[in-house]
Design a protein around this motif. Structure first.
Motif, short mmCIF file in Angstrom:
data_model
loop_
_atom_site.label_atom_id
_atom_site.label_comp_id
_atom_site.label_asym_id
_atom_site.label_seq_id
_atom_site.Cartn_x
_atom_site.Cartn_y
_atom_site.Cartn_z
N LEU A 172 20.75 26.02 15.11
CA LEU A 172 21.27 26.56 13.84
C LEU A 172 21.90 27.94 14.00
CD1 LEU A 172 18.24 25.56 11.57
CD2 LEU A 172 20.46 24.43 11.66
N ASN A 173 21.80 28.50 15.24
CA ASN A 173 22.33 29.84 15.53
C ASN A 173 21.69 30.91 14.64
OD1 ASN A 173 23.95 31.63 16.96
ND2 ASN A 173 25.61 31.55 15.47
N PHE A 174 20.34 30.81 14.43
CA PHE A 174 19.58 31.82 13.71
C PHE A 174 19.15 32.90 14.71
CE2 PHE A 174 17.94 28.91 10.06
CZ PHE A 174 19.24 28.88 9.55
N VAL A 175 20.03 33.87 14.90
CA VAL A 175 19.86 34.84 15.98
C VAL A 175 18.57 35.63 15.84
CG1 VAL A 175 20.94 36.77 17.18
CG2 VAL A 175 22.36 35.01 16.16
N ASN A 176 18.25 36.09 14.63
CA ASN A 176 17.05 36.91 14.44
C ASN A 176 15.78 36.13 14.77
OD1 ASN A 176 18.37 39.25 13.63
ND2 ASN A 176 18.58 38.53 11.54
N LEU A 177 15.77 34.84 14.41
CA LEU A 177 14.58 34.03 14.69
C LEU A 177 14.50 33.71 16.19
CD1 LEU A 177 12.20 32.90 13.18
CD2 LEU A 177 13.45 30.79 12.80
N ILE A 178 15.65 33.54 16.84
CA ILE A 178 15.65 33.33 18.30
C ILE A 178 15.02 34.55 18.97
CG2 ILE A 178 17.12 33.09 20.35
CD1 ILE A 178 19.17 31.64 18.50
N GLU A 179 15.45 35.74 18.54
CA GLU A 179 14.92 36.99 19.09
C GLU A 179 13.40 37.07 18.89
OE1 GLU A 179 15.45 41.80 18.36
OE2 GLU A 179 15.73 40.36 16.73
N GLN A 180 12.94 36.76 17.66
CA GLN A 180 11.50 36.84 17.35
C GLN A 180 10.70 35.87 18.21
OE1 GLN A 180 10.59 36.50 13.13
NE2 GLN A 180 8.65 35.52 13.62
N ASN A 181 11.20 34.62 18.35
CA ASN A 181 10.47 33.62 19.14
C ASN A 181 10.40 34.01 20.62
OD1 ASN A 181 9.74 31.81 17.11
ND2 ASN A 181 11.74 30.84 17.11
N TYR A 182 11.50 34.55 21.18
CA TYR A 182 11.46 35.02 22.57
C TYR A 182 10.37 36.08 22.73
CZ TYR A 182 15.79 32.79 24.28
OH TYR A 182 16.72 31.90 24.70
N LYS A 183 10.35 37.04 21.82
CA LYS A 183 9.39 38.16 21.91
C LYS A 183 7.95 37.64 21.85
CE LYS A 183 8.44 42.64 19.68
NZ LYS A 183 7.05 42.45 19.31
N GLU A 184 7.66 36.73 20.87
CA GLU A 184 6.28 36.26 20.69
C GLU A 184 5.85 35.30 21.80
OE1 GLU A 184 6.19 35.00 16.61
OE2 GLU A 184 6.33 37.06 15.86
N LEU A 185 6.81 34.51 22.34
CA LEU A 185 6.47 33.65 23.49
C LEU A 185 6.15 34.49 24.73
CD1 LEU A 185 9.03 30.75 23.02
CD2 LEU A 185 6.57 30.46 23.36
N SER A 186 6.89 35.60 24.88
CA SER A 186 6.61 36.50 25.99
C SER A 186 5.18 37.06 25.90
CB SER A 186 7.63 37.65 25.98
OG SER A 186 7.27 38.63 26.92
N GLU A 187 4.78 37.45 24.66
CA GLU A 187 3.42 37.98 24.45
C GLU A 187 2.37 36.89 24.69
OE1 GLU A 187 3.57 39.54 20.51
OE2 GLU A 187 4.82 41.26 21.06
N LEU A 188 2.68 35.64 24.26
CA LEU A 188 1.73 34.53 24.43
C LEU A 188 1.50 34.27 25.93
CD1 LEU A 188 1.57 31.25 22.45
CD2 LEU A 188 1.78 31.10 24.91
N ASN B 20 4.74 24.97 18.97
CA ASN B 20 5.47 25.30 17.74
C ASN B 20 6.53 26.38 17.97
OD1 ASN B 20 4.60 23.70 15.39
ND2 ASN B 20 2.56 24.45 15.95
N TYR B 21 6.20 27.40 18.81
CA TYR B 21 7.20 28.42 19.13
C TYR B 21 8.42 27.80 19.82
CZ TYR B 21 4.59 32.72 18.01
OH TYR B 21 3.96 33.75 17.35
N LEU B 22 8.15 26.89 20.82
CA LEU B 22 9.26 26.28 21.56
C LEU B 22 10.11 25.38 20.66
CD1 LEU B 22 7.38 25.44 24.88
CD2 LEU B 22 9.19 27.13 24.58
N TYR B 23 9.42 24.67 19.74
CA TYR B 23 10.16 23.80 18.79
C TYR B 23 11.04 24.66 17.88
CZ TYR B 23 10.99 19.95 15.52
OH TYR B 23 11.59 18.98 14.75
N SER B 24 10.46 25.74 17.36
CA SER B 24 11.20 26.66 16.47
C SER B 24 12.38 27.29 17.21
CB SER B 24 10.27 27.74 15.94
OG SER B 24 10.99 28.69 15.17
N LEU B 25 12.16 27.68 18.48
CA LEU B 25 13.22 28.30 19.28
C LEU B 25 14.38 27.34 19.49
CD1 LEU B 25 14.22 30.64 21.05
CD2 LEU B 25 12.93 29.66 22.96
N SER B 26 14.05 26.08 19.83
CA SER B 26 15.10 25.07 20.05
C SER B 26 15.93 24.87 18.78
CB SER B 26 14.44 23.75 20.47
OG SER B 26 15.39 22.71 20.50
N LEU B 27 15.25 24.76 17.64
CA LEU B 27 15.96 24.54 16.37
C LEU B 27 16.76 25.78 15.97
CD1 LEU B 27 16.25 22.22 14.40
CD2 LEU B 27 14.28 23.06 13.14
N ALA B 28 16.21 26.97 16.22
CA ALA B 28 16.92 28.22 15.88
C ALA B 28 18.21 28.33 16.68
CB ALA B 28 16.02 29.42 16.16
#
Length: 759
Positions: free
Chosen positions: A380-396, A369-377
């Motif tokens: 759509l150029n949703f920069v804040n969500l791209i940043e959040q997904n990178y951070k949480e995938l790193s923790e995962l 789900n994180y990877l799917y959300s990252l691809s879609l973000a």
């Protein structure tokens, strides 16, 4: 049936009559009008009429009729949240109107297409289309349309988080509306500018603009605008940490929206109140209001708002660390988002679902789900969500000891975080520049106005001084001559005023006495006539029934007629006794437990036996709220049935064809629950000037037609008095030749157990 739906039905019926004699192009135009008028009644019917208009227009090679039909079909799809189908229909219709060089229709369709892209979160495409529509309207000198589209462009930039551009377009809209003196547009622009000032943290200025918008809406009595301003002002007080003030404003807004039956506005208010409780940490109350918002959205099939409400509930459970319930609500929201292909919501919800899955160790699902959300973000150029997904995938990946990927995503996170920080800094600098320019212009305007005022004041001083000198000379000359005369006139005038006031008081008292006497005389005349009619029938039929020559069948019929007239006489005497009890204050309400569903059914069966109702083609129905069907309530069932029967008898008396219906539902005002009853008909209606008088005793509404309506003139006053004694309120809506709707409320007291207080 509400008055709005009744109007749509009446228009549809009129169009159906016209279509029978219409030919060719006129028939196609009428089919398109039918598609529009039936939209409030049945979307399927609207779609059917649009299809018929398209088929006929194609046979006639009538391009405008075909284009209009396809557009109407698209509107039905859009209303059903079928955005992809609506977009296809609008684009086909647009091409046809371009061929016809119809710039007005072309602009409207481009605006509709832009609205769809906004719903789907595709802001660049929305802006492209809005700007096309602006150019068409500028070329056609349609300034009001240009102002409306500028507001839409500002709204897109606001959703996109680009406050400077939003501020610019809202001000452009405001300037045009001021030139046009369009108060509705001025209020909307002021409201939108206030929202941007709120985003910038300029709370005093924001509230100042909201107050201006509120005042403008009050001047034109735009209740929807008033409710919107109150909600938005509440959001400022939330940011200021004044939750009590915010709650007060939201409740005022909610009351107006409920009065207007504005379901979309009601669900917004429920959501806003939920946000206040969420922010103040009262999560149970937040969930209560989010659930109300969800129920309202579901009832009105507003899929976008079903997504928002489910997401709000999910966020609350996430705050409470109830990850399973949060997942359940996020999942419901995601299902709807995928149905309407809302990429923005899909992107956000996938990330929230991934966080919950990660929290309960569903690692593989969370990763997907994180990877799917990252691809879609990224798409759509949703920069804040791209940043959040990178951070949480790193923790995962760090938790699963996949350090290579953890390092890779951490690096990407740091890179975009730095970029966002620089952009944010630049954005803040731009905002400060915009604020500086705005304040500078405001100061220049104030200074210019101040100079103009000073110059004007100097001129006024010179002019006033000259006049004063002349005036003093004249006064001195005339003073001695007029002193005595003024004293005499003053005394005479005072005596005249006292005399005139005494005369007016006498006239008013005389008119009141005459009116009271006239009403009582009219009442006695009516009552004597109303009593005499059934009495004559009873006496006449009683004498005739003793005749040995008539057969048994005739005797049975005469017995029935005697019984009917006896009941009529008895009901009339009961009404007169009730008036007497009300006048002397001896009427008492007797509360007891009863089934409201059973009472409604008994009332329906009783009124259904009305002779006129049986012999006419009037459609008589009733309905009851699902929440009331199986519950027992505490009130006076005898008086409640009396009120309903009085109102329904009135509807039957004044309705010759169409519909009569009554129903009940639960409403909430200021956190107090009431049962609201309504009685609607399509009868002759009542002029506005008589709306208050119909509840006065002995008053009978004058009618312009030749039909004579019997009645004593005390049915409605008795009903109102009973409702008042039951601590309720009565409200009437009516238009001549359209129909009448009467609403009344009583407190909702549900019987729960033997300890419930019924006094």
């Amino acid at each position: 049936m509400t008055i709005g739906v009744t109007k749509s039905q009446n228009k549809t019926d009129s169009l159906l009559l016209l279509i029978e004699s219409a030919n060719d192009i006129r028939k196609a135009d009428l089919l398109n009008e039918l598609s529009i008028s039936s939209r409030n009644i049945s979307l399927n019917k609207s779609f059917e009429y649009a299809n018929k208009a398209i088929t006929l227009s194609r046979e006639l090679k009538y391009i405008s009729g075909e284009a209009e039909g396809i557009k109407n079909r698209g509107v039905v799809y859009f209303t059903q949240n079928k955005n992809s189908e609506a977009l296809i229909e609008f684009e086909i219709s647009l091409e046809l109107f371009k061929r016809e060089k119809n710039s007005v229709k072309e602009s409207a369709l481009i605006n509709n297409i832009a609205n769809i892209y906004v719903t789907q979160g595709e802001y660049e495409k929305a802006l492209t289309n809005y700007l096309k529509a602006v150019k068409i309207n500028i070329d056609a000198n349609k300034q009001e349309s240009v102002a409306n589209i500028y507001n839409n462009i500002g709204m897109v930039y606001n959703k996109w988080g680009k406050n400077e551009q939003a501020f610019e377009y809202y001000n452009k809209s405001l300037e045009i509306n001021k030139k046009l003196k369009n108060k509705l547009g001025i209020a909307a622009s002021l409201n939108n500018i206030a929202l941007i000032l709120k985003n910038w943290g300029q709370y005093d200025k924001s509230l100042e603009y909201f107050q201006k918008a509120l005042k403008t809406n009050e001047e034109i009595n735009d209740k929807i605008g008033i409710a919107r301003c109150l909600s938005n002002m509440a959001s400022v007080y939330i940011d200021l940490g004044q939750e009590e003030k915010a709650l007060e404003l939201n409740l005022q807004s909610l009351e107006i929206k409920m009065e207007l039956e504005d379901n979309q506005g009601v669900l917004f208010s429920y959501s806003n109140i939920g946000d206040i409780y969420f922010k103040s940490g009262e999560f149970d109350k937040a969930l209560e209001f989010y659930a109300k918002s969800l129920n309202t959205a579901t009832e009105s099939n507003r899929k976008e708002y079903i997504i928002i409400s489910n997401t709000d509930i999910g966020d609350t459970y996430l705050k409470l660390k109830n990850y399973l319930k949060a997942l359940d609500n996020y999942g419901n929201a995601l299902d709807i988002a995928e149905q309407i292909k809302s990429k923005q919501n899909i992107c956000l919800l996938r990330s929230k679902i991934a966080f919950c899955q990660f929290s309960i160790n569903q690692i593989n699902s969370a990763e997907q789900n994180y990877l799917y959300s990252l691809s879609l973000a990224k798409e759509l150029n949703f920069v804040n969500l791209i940043e959040q997904n990178y951070k949480e995938l790193s923790e995962l990946y760090a938790q699963t000891k996949n350090y290579e990927k953890a390092y890779q995503f951490q690096s990407e996170y740091l890179k975009i975080h730095s970029s966002i920080f620089n952009e944010t800094t630049q954005s803040k600098i731009s905002e400060l520049q915009t604020k500086y320019e705005t304040e500078k212009k405001e100061k220049e305007i104030i200074e210019l106005k101040s100079n103009q005022v000073k110059t004007k004041q100097q001129n006024q001083y010179y002019y006033t001084g000259s006049l004063l000198i002349i005036f003093i000379i004249v006064i001195v000359f005339l003073q001695n001559r007029n002193v005595i005369k003024k004293k005499s006139l003053s005394l005479l005038e005072q005596k005249n005023i006292l005399l005139e006031k005494a005369n007016q008081d006498l006239i008013i008292s005389k008119e009141k006495a005459e009116e009271s006497d006239r009403l009582k005389t009219a009442f006695l005349t009516n009552i004597s006539h109303e009593i005499r009619t059934p009495m004559n029938a009873i006496v006449g039929f009683s004498e005739y029934i003793t005749d040995n020559e008539i057969d048994d069948a005739e005797k049975i019929e005469l017995f029935n007629l005697i019984r009917i007239n006896s009941n009529t006489l008895l009901n009339l005497i009961d009404d007169i006794l009730d008036v007497s009890l009300i006048e002397t204050g001896q009427l008492r309400i007797k509360n007891e437990k009863f089934s409201l569903a059973k009472l409604m059914e008994e009332t329906f069966l009783l009124v259904k036996e009305n002779k006129k109702l049986k012999q006419s083609h009037i459609d008589f129905t009733y309905y009851i709220d699902n929440n009331l069907k199986n519950c027992y309530v505490i009130s006076d069932p005898f008086r409640l049935k009396q009120i309903l029967v009085n109102l329904l008898d009135n509807s039957v008396k004044f309705t010759e064809f169409g519909q009569i219906s009554f129903g009940s539902k639960i409403v909430e005002v200021n956190n107090v629950k009431y049962i609201q009853f309504n009685v609607d008909d399509t009868g002759i209606g009542i002029e506005k000037k008589y709306h208050e008088k119909v509840f006065e005793r002995f008053f009978k509404t004058p009618t312009n037609n030749s039909v004579l309506y019997r009645g004593s003139g005390i049915g409605l006053p008795i009903a109102k008095s009973l409702v008042t004694q039951m601590k309720g309120h009565v409200r009437l809506e009516s238009e001549p030749n359209i129909g009448t709707s009467i609403f009344f409320t009583i407190p909702f007291v549900e019987f729960i157990n033997k300890t419930t207080n019924i006094n």
